[in-house]
Structure formats: C-alpha cells, structure tokens
Enzyme design. Structure first.
Site, PDB file in Angstrom:
ATOM      1  N   GLN A 298      -4.387  -1.764   9.764  1.00  0.00           N
ATOM      2  CA  GLN A 298      -4.254  -3.057   9.105  1.00  0.00           C
ATOM      3  C   GLN A 298      -4.815  -4.163   9.998  1.00  0.00           C
ATOM      4  O   GLN A 298      -4.459  -4.290  11.159  1.00  0.00           O
ATOM      5  CB  GLN A 298      -2.772  -3.323   8.775  1.00  0.00           C
ATOM      6  CG  GLN A 298      -2.529  -4.590   7.977  1.00  0.00           C
ATOM      7  CD  GLN A 298      -3.191  -4.554   6.595  1.00  0.00           C
ATOM      8  OE1 GLN A 298      -3.085  -3.576   5.864  1.00  0.00           O
ATOM      9  NE2 GLN A 298      -3.884  -5.628   6.240  1.00  0.00           N
TER      10      GLN A 298
ATOM     11  N   ASP B 182     -10.915   2.970   4.363  1.00  0.00           N
ATOM     12  CA  ASP B 182     -11.307   1.573   4.127  1.00  0.00           C
ATOM     13  C   ASP B 182     -12.827   1.453   3.993  1.00  0.00           C
ATOM     14  O   ASP B 182     -13.332   0.441   3.507  1.00  0.00           O
ATOM     15  CB  ASP B 182     -10.839   0.680   5.294  1.00  0.00           C
ATOM     16  CG  ASP B 182      -9.513  -0.011   4.985  1.00  0.00           C
ATOM     17  OD1 ASP B 182      -9.236  -0.233   3.788  1.00  0.00           O
ATOM     18  OD2 ASP B 182      -8.774  -0.326   5.936  1.00  0.00           O
TER      19      ASP B 182
ATOM     20  N   LYS C 226       0.842  -1.206   0.000  1.00  0.00           N
ATOM     21  CA  LYS C 226       0.000   0.000   0.000  1.00  0.00           C
ATOM     22  C   LYS C 226       0.876   1.255   0.000  1.00  0.00           C
ATOM     23  O   LYS C 226       0.600   2.221  -0.707  1.00  0.00           O
ATOM     24  CB  LYS C 226      -0.935  -0.017   1.216  1.00  0.00           C
ATOM     25  CG  LYS C 226      -2.040  -1.070   1.082  1.00  0.00           C
ATOM     26  CD  LYS C 226      -2.785  -1.320   2.380  1.00  0.00           C
ATOM     27  CE  LYS C 226      -3.763  -2.486   2.202  1.00  0.00           C
ATOM     28  NZ  LYS C 226      -4.415  -2.897   3.461  1.00  0.00           N
TER      29      LYS C 226
END
Ligand SMILES: NC(=O)c1ccc[n+]([C@@H]2O[C@H](COP(=O)([O-])OP(=O)(O)OC[C@H]3O[C@@H](n4cnc5c(N)ncnc54)[C@H](OP(=O)(O)O)[C@@H]3O)[C@@H](O)[C@H]2O)c1
Length: 287
Positions: free
Chosen positions: A98, A121, A54
């Site tokens: 994460q 997200d 990422k």
C-alpha cells in the site's frame, strides 16, 4: 437534461459476482484459494481504509487475504526482506504494497523487488513494459476499472476522442496506453494533459470521454466539458464535507451525457480489478 450517473458500485458488484464463480472453479481445480498478501507500513488513516476495503472485497469473492504490518520507522531493508519472503511463499499469489510509503523508503526499489508474477497492482517495470508493448500480464487496477466502466456502460471507446487530465504512473499514463491500444477496449484517440498543458479548457472541451485524475477538488468545471460528453472522475479528495472528486459534479452533470460520482464511481472498480488480477496471478502460478 441531467447526465446519466454511472454507478460504479453496481458495476463492481456485478463483476464481483462473476469473479466469485471463477474463484469457486479455481478452488475445485486446484484445491486452494487464491491469496492476496497486503503490506501496510505505518498507520496512515487513508491507507488503513483502502487496505480494509480491499480485504473485505477479497472476502466477498472468496479470495484469501493476509495483512502484513510494519511500523512507521521500518527500514527499506525490513520491507525488502518481507517482500522476499512473500515472493517465495507458494501460498501467496498476489502482493500489494500500500502506497504511500514513509520517506525513508524509496517506492521504486520496493515495487521492483516484487516478483512480477505476483505484482497484482501492475507497477513492476516488467509489467509496465508488457502493457506498453501490447501483451499485458496484469492491467493496472484503476485504468482497467475505468475501461470496464466504459465497456459495461456501452460507451464507444474505439475512435472516440479521450482527454485525460493527469499523467501519473498509476492512472493517467497507463490509461492513455490502454485506451489507445490496438485492441478491444482501445483504439481511442487519446490526449494526455498535465499542469503544463496550454489552454486546458480548450483541450478538454474536445473530449467525447473526459477523465479527471488530478487530485484537486472540483477542478473540472462545466465550461470545460463538451455537451453530452462522458466524464470519468478519478479524484478522491478528503474534505471536511467528505470525499470529493476532481469534477464539479453538480454543475457538470447538467451538461455531460454521463458521469461517475465520487464516492461510488471509479473507486469500487479499482478494488474489483485487484481481485481479478489476484485470481489471474493464482491461475498463472498454479499451472
Ligand atoms: N478512485 C481511485 O481508485 C483512485 C486511484 C488512484 C488515484 N486516485 C485519485 O486520483 C487523483 C489523482 O491521483 P494520481 O496519483 O493519479 O495523480 P498525482 O500523482 O497526484 O498527479 C496529479 C496529476 O495532475 C496534474 N495536475 C495537477 N495540477 C494540474 C493542473 N492545474 N492542470 C492540469 N493538470 C494538473 C499533474 O501534472 P504534472 O505531472 O505536470 O505535475 C499530475 O500529472 C487523486 O485524487 C487520487 O487520490 C483515485
């Protein structure tokens, strides 16, 4: 005849090139770069790889990225304090925690603590609610990536019969909402399957578009696929032989019309959609 391979890497590159131009425009208008803060708790090897990918993708399009690490034994409070700091930081536009988190930390509490305007997200309940109601602020990355593969590959979604196997909060459920929405890139007739679905092969064989998000290597076999169907493999199963999808690729490609490979299918699009959300967050926060 063998299926057309839907090249996720190439599509991701195409979208990232478009994004890089928008990032330059943002910089010219605002005098600052969009910035994504990634939070990593512990040292899970798979999570390390995902976060590294990422951050590299951020670099490629000109988005700034920060990495905030906490030790494996960090408390929920430690993580909440870090999130509160990032929520207030005017230089941070997107926050990514994460997953998975260590067992002493409840993911739900953490995801709810992220400022919804920085929740790139799309997991915060406010953003999930907006998606369900048809006014999305951030589209969740994997479902959005799958939708982009379909649209950019010229696969008709409106009116199609879509069968999704797997009802997780991050893939199956939001994808069902996205593809059945009364909106561009939606209007499909969607069936959402799971471990209690009866006669699964009978259901999957009805799919014009079949999405596998199960987490079991090569679960979808050729007899579960309608000839000519579009097969999207979300699975990422780490085996001794390498990364393997949820679809028996070699057998299914002989019957499907098109298919995404693993690796190089959905994965690169997921990362790319995170970048799109970070730019969108920066634009919303700076105006
Ligand atoms: N490529 C990417 O960017 C990306 C992103 C996210 C996830 N993934 C991968 O996608 C896979 C799925 O992950 P996830 O987080 O979405 O799912 P998950 O939370 O692991 O849930 C798996 C889903 O599959 C269903 N399932 C399990 N066994 C089944 C069976 N025998 N028949 C029918 N359904 C069955 C489960 O049903 P129940 O609900 O009934 O238990 C559940 O809904 C994993 O390999 C993950 O690594 C990839």
């Amino acid at each position: 005849m063998s299926a057309t391979i839907l090249d996720g890497k190439a599509l991701a590159k195409q979208i990232q090139n478009e994004l890089a131009e928008s990032v330059i425009e943002f910089l010219q208008n605002n005098g600052a770069m969009p910035c994504l803060a990634a939070v990593l708790v512990g040292e899970d090897p798979a999570s390390e790889v995902y976060v590294r990918n990422k951050r590299r993708a951020c670099e490629r399009v000109g988005i700034e990225s920060q990495l905030h690490r906490l030790p494996m034994d960090a408390s929920e409070d430690d993580l909440l304090k870090l999130i509160s700091k990032l929520n207030k930081d005017l230089e941070v536009h997107g926050i990514l925690v994460q997953l998975p988190l260590p067992p002493q930390i409840t993911p739900r509490r953490i995801l709810q603590a992220i400022n919804p305007a920085k929740d790139v997200d799309g997991f915060h309940p406010e953003n999930v609610g907006l998606l369900v109601q048809g006014y999305p602020r951030f589209l969740p990355c994997t479902p959005h990536g799958i939708q982009q593969i379909l649209i950019r590959s010229g696969i008709e979604i409106a009116g199609a019969r879509v069968v999704i196997v797997g009802r997780s909060d991050i893939v199956g459920k939001p994808l069902a909402i996205l593809l059945s929405a009364k909106a561009d890139g939606g209007n499909a007739t969607v069936t959402l399957c799971h471990s209690r679905t009866r006669n699964l092969p009978e259901v999957t064989r009805q799919a014009d578009i079949l999405v596998a998000a199960i987490g079991q290597a090569q679960f979808i076999t050729a007899d579960m696929v309608k000839p000519g169907a579009c097969v999207i493999d979300v699975g990422m199963n780490r085996m001794a032989s390498g990364l393997v999808g949820d679809v028996d690729f070699n057998a299914v490609r002989e019957i499907a019309g098109c298919i995404t490979p693993v690796p190089g299918g959905v994965g690169p699009l997921t990362v790319t959609m995170l970048l799109c959300n970070t730019l969108a967050a920066a634009k919303q926060l700076e105006t």
